[in-house]
Design a protein around this motif. Structure first.
Motif, PDB file in Angstrom:
ATOM      1  N   TRP A   1      -2.085  -2.716   7.447  1.00 33.04           N
ATOM      2  CA  TRP A   1      -1.744  -2.881   6.045  1.00 33.04           C
ATOM      3  C   TRP A   1      -0.226  -2.804   5.924  1.00 33.04           C
ATOM      4  O   TRP A   1       0.439  -2.137   6.720  1.00 33.04           O
ATOM      5  CB  TRP A   1      -2.350  -1.778   5.182  1.00 33.04           C
ATOM      6  CG  TRP A   1      -3.843  -1.849   5.012  1.00 33.04           C
ATOM      7  CD1 TRP A   1      -4.690  -2.817   5.467  1.00 33.04           C
ATOM      8  CD2 TRP A   1      -4.663  -0.889   4.337  1.00 33.04           C
ATOM      9  NE1 TRP A   1      -5.985  -2.527   5.117  1.00 33.04           N
ATOM     10  CE2 TRP A   1      -5.998  -1.338   4.422  1.00 33.04           C
ATOM     11  CE3 TRP A   1      -4.406   0.298   3.680  1.00 33.04           C
ATOM     12  CZ2 TRP A   1      -7.058  -0.649   3.859  1.00 33.04           C
ATOM     13  CZ3 TRP A   1      -5.462   0.997   3.122  1.00 33.04           C
ATOM     14  CH2 TRP A   1      -6.777   0.522   3.207  1.00 33.04           C
TER      15      TRP A   1
ATOM     16  N   TYR B   1       0.839  -1.206   0.000  1.00 26.32           N
ATOM     17  CA  TYR B   1       0.000   0.000   0.000  1.00 26.32           C
ATOM     18  C   TYR B   1       0.869   1.250   0.000  1.00 26.32           C
ATOM     19  O   TYR B   1       1.984   1.250   0.519  1.00 26.32           O
ATOM     20  CB  TYR B   1      -0.917   0.016   1.228  1.00 26.32           C
ATOM     21  CG  TYR B   1      -2.036  -0.994   1.121  1.00 26.32           C
ATOM     22  CD1 TYR B   1      -3.256  -0.645   0.552  1.00 26.32           C
ATOM     23  CD2 TYR B   1      -1.863  -2.296   1.573  1.00 26.32           C
ATOM     24  CE1 TYR B   1      -4.285  -1.571   0.438  1.00 26.32           C
ATOM     25  CE2 TYR B   1      -2.881  -3.231   1.469  1.00 26.32           C
ATOM     26  CZ  TYR B   1      -4.084  -2.862   0.895  1.00 26.32           C
ATOM     27  OH  TYR B   1      -5.089  -3.788   0.777  1.00 26.32           O
TER      28      TYR B   1
ATOM     29  N   HIS C   1      -5.036   2.401   9.442  1.00 28.33           N
ATOM     30  CA  HIS C   1      -4.504   1.305   8.635  1.00 28.33           C
ATOM     31  C   HIS C   1      -2.973   1.223   8.655  1.00 28.33           C
ATOM     32  O   HIS C   1      -2.409   0.288   8.079  1.00 28.33           O
ATOM     33  CB  HIS C   1      -5.002   1.400   7.192  1.00 28.33           C
ATOM     34  CG  HIS C   1      -6.443   1.041   7.039  1.00 28.33           C
ATOM     35  ND1 HIS C   1      -6.935  -0.211   7.324  1.00 28.33           N
ATOM     36  CD2 HIS C   1      -7.507   1.782   6.635  1.00 28.33           C
ATOM     37  CE1 HIS C   1      -8.232  -0.237   7.105  1.00 28.33           C
ATOM     38  NE2 HIS C   1      -8.609   0.967   6.684  1.00 28.33           N
TER      39      HIS C   1
END
Length: 173
Positions: free
Chosen positions: A151, A63, A147
């Motif tokens: 992630w 990500y 996140h």
């Protein structure tokens, strides 16, 4: 031409050009080059976040909260920032990204690049490149922060994000 064949300027610890190399070779040999990181926000102020495709040369399937990429040989940071932002967001006519600061990213394991951080407002409908972006959304700062621990993020983007938060808090990158 493949991404690995793209010619990059190779720079020293002071960001002075000392040579040129194909991108694939620069990565394989750990040659220092230049990159741009552009934080894109939509009209509501949300951040563009995406997951990279598994075919990316660096940090596949991770990500990122920036769009961007390498600066080509003899290309300016500013030109690369606009080119990369428009390419990755899949838009045309984006305003010029605003330069904020530069820093030297070095993970201590052979990955090192001068990194120019920018911001841009994208009020156009995005259509990200499928070769570069596997998933995308616009998230609030709070959603991004939530996140950060669940992630797997690109490490250079995380470094840029932390420096950007410090820059916004103190005015120094």
């Amino acid at each position: 031409m493949s991404a690995a064949d793209e010619i990059l300027d190779i720079v020293d610890e002071n960001d002075v050009v000392i040579g040129q190399s194909p991108r694939g070779e620069a990565y394989a040999r750990g040659l220092r080059h230049r990159c741009v990181f552009i934080q894109a926000r939509d009209a509501r102020g949300r951040l563009f976040v995406h997951r990279r495709t598994p075919t990316k040369l660096v940090f596949p399937s991770l990500y990122d909260m920036f769009v961007g990429g390498v600066v080509g040989a003899s290309e300016s940071y500013d030109c690369a920032a606009l080119r990369e932002a428009e390419e990755e967001l899949g838009v045309s006519g984006l305003p010029e990204p605003v330069p904020l600061f530069k820093f030297l990213y070095d993970n201590g394991s052979g990955q090192s690049w001068w990194s120019a951080v920018y911001e841009v407002r994208c009020e156009l409908p995005v259509n990200p490149q499928t070769e570069e972006v596997a998933w995308h959304d616009f998230l609030t700062e709070e959603e991004v922060e939530r996140h950060l621990t669940d992630w797997t993020w690109v490490p250079d983007g995380l470094a840029a994000y932390e420096r950007l938060k410090d820059y916004r808090a103190t005015g120094t990158g």
